[in-house]
Design an enzyme around this catalytic site. Sequence first.
Site, PDB file in Angstrom:
ATOM      1  N   SER A 160       0.807  -1.219   0.000  1.00 27.40           N
ATOM      2  CA  SER A 160       0.000   0.000   0.000  1.00 27.40           C
ATOM      3  C   SER A 160       0.843   1.274   0.000  1.00 27.40           C
ATOM      4  CB  SER A 160      -0.946   0.026   1.202  1.00 27.40           C
ATOM      5  OG  SER A 160      -0.252   0.333   2.384  1.00 27.40           O
ATOM      6  N   LYS A 198       1.339   4.078   7.445  1.00 27.68           N
ATOM      7  CA  LYS A 198       0.538   4.922   6.558  1.00 27.68           C
ATOM      8  C   LYS A 198       0.965   6.392   6.680  1.00 27.68           C
ATOM      9  CE  LYS A 198      -2.436   1.909   4.837  1.00 27.68           C
ATOM     10  NZ  LYS A 198      -1.632   0.755   5.229  1.00 27.68           N
TER      11      LYS A 198
END
Length: 239
Positions: A160, A198
Amino acid sequence: MLTRKQLELLDFIQKRMDRDGVPPSFDEMKDALDLRSKSGIHRLITALEERGFIRRLAHRARAIEIVKLPDAMLRPGFSATAAQSGFSPKVIEGDRPAAGPPRGAMAVEAAAAMELPVLGRIAAGVPIEAISEVSHHVAVPGSMLSGQGQHYALEVRGDSMIEAGINDGDIVVIRETQTADNGDIVVALVEDQEATLKRFRRRQGMIALEAANPAYETRVYRDDQVKVQGRLVGLIRSY
């Protein structure tokens, strides 16, 4: 520092000049950057010229010359997203290290390298269970360690964050901190159970954890559901 759009335009101009020998037209630039009008391209061109990256030549069609490139564009795996975010991975290459001493950083060579504990795996994808045990140690150049505080390392699982230059299997170097600024790439503990890597954003009293891969959606949580465990300062890649 250039903005993301400025980097994207400079990268597009360079690639087209390498391929065709001439710069792209303003219409081609507009389409490549998905802008509505050529006035936006004019502003980007002016900004790049003012910063010394390009030169416009008088009385010539498509008269743009690249004078220099920013350091970010000279690194392998360059992406405008990663460069604009403020994080550009400091990558060192090496083999997987053998098991080492107990948890905690230990000097290997004065000011040259440190051994950091690898505290298991971190998800660059959907969150996985929180990490707390040392799996092995890894040698990290002292120059990679940033600021004050303790540092540790984690092995990345998932894709991701690939547009930030972080791949599945990489080792990320983390500086322990409980605070983060918008745009920082952090280790976030979600609801005291799951950890993920993230980009951190605050949005109207909520916290958004953004992926750097369009295949993954941004996850938004209440402030009390997310605890910052550290900020990314470096990366180690093994082949």
